[in-house]
Scaffold this motif. Structure first.
Motif, PDB file in Angstrom:
ATOM      1  N   MET A   1      16.978   8.235  -7.006  1.00  0.00           N
ATOM      2  CA  MET A   1      16.781   6.826  -7.329  1.00  0.00           C
ATOM      3  C   MET A   1      16.791   5.958  -6.068  1.00  0.00           C
ATOM      4  N   GLN A   2      17.521   6.369  -5.055  1.00  0.00           N
ATOM      5  CA  GLN A   2      17.489   5.660  -3.769  1.00  0.00           C
ATOM      6  C   GLN A   2      16.091   5.795  -3.155  1.00  0.00           C
ATOM      7  N   PHE A   3      15.522   6.997  -3.215  1.00  0.00           N
ATOM      8  CA  PHE A   3      14.174   7.217  -2.715  1.00  0.00           C
ATOM      9  C   PHE A   3      13.165   6.381  -3.508  1.00  0.00           C
ATOM     10  N   ALA A   4      13.288   6.391  -4.843  1.00  0.00           N
ATOM     11  CA  ALA A   4      12.360   5.633  -5.682  1.00  0.00           C
ATOM     12  C   ALA A   4      12.421   4.144  -5.344  1.00  0.00           C
ATOM     13  N   LYS A   5      13.614   3.627  -5.145  1.00  0.00           N
ATOM     14  CA  LYS A   5      13.763   2.207  -4.828  1.00  0.00           C
ATOM     15  C   LYS A   5      13.054   1.865  -3.516  1.00  0.00           C
ATOM     16  N   SER A   6      13.214   2.726  -2.506  1.00  0.00           N
ATOM     17  CA  SER A   6      12.547   2.456  -1.225  1.00  0.00           C
ATOM     18  C   SER A   6      11.035   2.609  -1.337  1.00  0.00           C
ATOM     19  N   ALA A   7      10.571   3.569  -2.132  1.00  0.00           N
ATOM     20  CA  ALA A   7       9.134   3.808  -2.283  1.00  0.00           C
ATOM     21  C   ALA A   7       8.449   2.689  -3.064  1.00  0.00           C
ATOM     22  N   MET A   8       9.181   1.980  -3.921  1.00  0.00           N
ATOM     23  CA  MET A   8       8.599   0.896  -4.713  1.00  0.00           C
ATOM     24  C   MET A   8       8.115  -0.263  -3.848  1.00  0.00           C
ATOM     25  N   GLU A   9       8.578  -0.318  -2.617  1.00  0.00           N
ATOM     26  CA  GLU A   9       8.209  -1.418  -1.728  1.00  0.00           C
ATOM     27  C   GLU A   9       6.754  -1.345  -1.261  1.00  0.00           C
ATOM     28  N   LEU A  10       6.107  -0.181  -1.429  1.00  0.00           N
ATOM     29  CA  LEU A  10       4.740   0.003  -0.961  1.00  0.00           C
ATOM     30  C   LEU A  10       3.938   0.751  -2.017  1.00  0.00           C
ATOM     31  N   GLU A  11       2.866   0.127  -2.496  1.00  0.00           N
ATOM     32  CA  GLU A  11       2.019   0.792  -3.482  1.00  0.00           C
ATOM     33  C   GLU A  11       0.992   1.672  -2.800  1.00  0.00           C
ATOM     34  N   GLY A  12       0.766   2.831  -3.387  1.00  0.00           N
ATOM     35  CA  GLY A  12      -0.247   3.761  -2.916  1.00  0.00           C
ATOM     36  C   GLY A  12      -0.898   4.411  -4.115  1.00  0.00           C
ATOM     37  N   ILE A  13      -1.576   5.491  -3.868  1.00  0.00           N
ATOM     38  CA  ILE A  13      -2.222   6.227  -4.953  1.00  0.00           C
ATOM     39  C   ILE A  13      -1.630   7.624  -5.000  1.00  0.00           C
ATOM     40  N   ILE A  14      -1.089   7.970  -6.155  1.00  0.00           N
ATOM     41  CA  ILE A  14      -0.561   9.317  -6.389  1.00  0.00           C
ATOM     42  C   ILE A  14      -1.437   9.943  -7.455  1.00  0.00           C
ATOM     43  N   GLU A  15      -1.895  11.155  -7.194  1.00  0.00           N
ATOM     44  CA  GLU A  15      -2.789  11.836  -8.130  1.00  0.00           C
ATOM     45  C   GLU A  15      -2.109  11.969  -9.483  1.00  0.00           C
ATOM     46  N   ASP A  16      -2.898  11.828 -10.548  1.00  0.00           N
ATOM     47  CA  ASP A  16      -2.311  11.839 -11.882  1.00  0.00           C
ATOM     48  C   ASP A  16      -1.801  13.207 -12.323  1.00  0.00           C
ATOM     49  N   ASP A  17      -2.034  14.251 -11.505  1.00  0.00           N
ATOM     50  CA  ASP A  17      -1.424  15.552 -11.801  1.00  0.00           C
ATOM     51  C   ASP A  17      -0.149  15.761 -10.986  1.00  0.00           C
ATOM     52  N   LEU A  18       0.226  14.741 -10.192  1.00  0.00           N
ATOM     53  CA  LEU A  18       1.463  14.678  -9.394  1.00  0.00           C
ATOM     54  C   LEU A  18       1.488  15.615  -8.195  1.00  0.00           C
ATOM     55  N   THR A  19       0.364  16.173  -7.785  1.00  0.00           N
ATOM     56  CA  THR A  19       0.365  17.149  -6.701  1.00  0.00           C
ATOM     57  C   THR A  19      -0.186  16.627  -5.381  1.00  0.00           C
ATOM     58  N   GLY A  20      -0.395  15.343  -5.272  1.00  0.00           N
ATOM     59  CA  GLY A  20      -0.918  14.790  -4.031  1.00  0.00           C
ATOM     60  C   GLY A  20      -1.043  13.293  -4.133  1.00  0.00           C
ATOM     61  N   GLY A  21      -1.622  12.709  -3.105  1.00  0.00           N
ATOM     62  CA  GLY A  21      -1.789  11.274  -3.113  1.00  0.00           C
ATOM     63  C   GLY A  21      -2.535  10.798  -1.894  1.00  0.00           C
ATOM     64  N   GLN A  22      -2.670   9.494  -1.818  1.00  0.00           N
ATOM     65  CA  GLN A  22      -3.359   8.858  -0.703  1.00  0.00           C
ATOM     66  C   GLN A  22      -2.392   7.872  -0.062  1.00  0.00           C
ATOM     67  N   CYS A  23      -1.938   8.188   1.123  1.00  0.00           N
ATOM     68  CA  CYS A  23      -0.970   7.358   1.834  1.00  0.00           C
ATOM     69  C   CYS A  23      -1.588   6.005   2.178  1.00  0.00           C
ATOM     70  N   PRO A  24      -0.921   4.917   1.822  1.00  0.00           N
ATOM     71  CA  PRO A  24      -1.476   3.601   2.144  1.00  0.00           C
ATOM     72  C   PRO A  24      -1.431   3.273   3.629  1.00  0.00           C
ATOM     73  N   GLU A  25      -0.706   4.043   4.413  1.00  0.00           N
ATOM     74  CA  GLU A  25      -0.610   3.821   5.852  1.00  0.00           C
ATOM     75  C   GLU A  25      -1.594   4.683   6.647  1.00  0.00           C
ATOM     76  N   ALA A  26      -2.341   5.549   5.955  1.00  0.00           N
ATOM     77  CA  ALA A  26      -3.235   6.484   6.637  1.00  0.00           C
ATOM     78  C   ALA A  26      -4.555   5.818   7.007  1.00  0.00           C
ATOM     79  N   PRO A  27      -4.919   5.831   8.283  1.00  0.00           N
ATOM     80  CA  PRO A  27      -6.264   5.374   8.654  1.00  0.00           C
ATOM     81  C   PRO A  27      -7.297   6.288   8.002  1.00  0.00           C
ATOM     82  N   ALA A  28      -8.467   5.760   7.765  1.00  0.00           N
ATOM     83  CA  ALA A  28      -9.505   6.508   7.062  1.00  0.00           C
ATOM     84  C   ALA A  28      -9.847   7.834   7.738  1.00  0.00           C
ATOM     85  N   ASP A  29      -9.686   7.926   9.052  1.00  0.00           N
ATOM     86  CA  ASP A  29     -10.081   9.140   9.765  1.00  0.00           C
ATOM     87  C   ASP A  29      -8.934  10.138   9.942  1.00  0.00           C
TER      88      ASP A  29
END
Length: 146
Positions: free
Chosen positions: A64-92
């Protein structure tokens, strides 16, 4: 439905949590005994208390401590829960998910927003770059014809 991940993603296991641990983050073949081997890792669905304890054991962080810190930044997490797209990642640059912690919340019309529309999956991810981010979405309605 007998697949724990499918049941979780369908909103049928609101008392459980789901954990995805990437092979690049945790290399323990015994984890597959507790969950489902997926591409690049293991996905585990267990009751909430055991899941939070397993998350802490695997990551060294309280869930829950991790969840609270992660809520501060929205990103995209795959709907199968096995990956995502980091909002801090440059396109390249390729950023990979190290782990995901998720839980489902039952529909709550009193709260409004997406909570009034149906069950909601809350997912929290940590990237290889150290960025923690979150995503949430409504559980697809199984009664809707495509």
């Amino acid at each position: 439905m007998t697949d724990p991940r499918e049941e979780f993603l369908a909103g049928e296991r609101p008392d459980d949590v789901a954990l995805f641990l990437a092979d690049s983050y945790v290399s323990d073949d015994r984890l597959a005994e507790f969950g489902e081997r997926v591409e690049d890792g293991v996905l585990i669905v267990v009751d909430g208390e055991r899941g939070r304890n397993a998350f802490e054991a695997a990551t060294g962080t309280q869930a829950m401590q991790f969840a609270k810190s992660a809520m501060e930044l929205e990103g995209i997490i795959e709907d199968d829960l096995t990956g995502g797209q980091c909002p801090e990642a440059p396109a390249d640059e390729d950023h990979s998910v190290q782990f995901v912690f998720a839980f489902a919340e039952e529909q709550n019309e009193d709260v409004g927003g997406i909570y009034a529309e149906g069950d909601v999956v809350h997912a929290y991810a940590k990237c290889t770059c150290g960025t923690a981010y979150s995503d949430k979405w409504n559980v697809p309605d199984a009664d809707v014809d495509d």
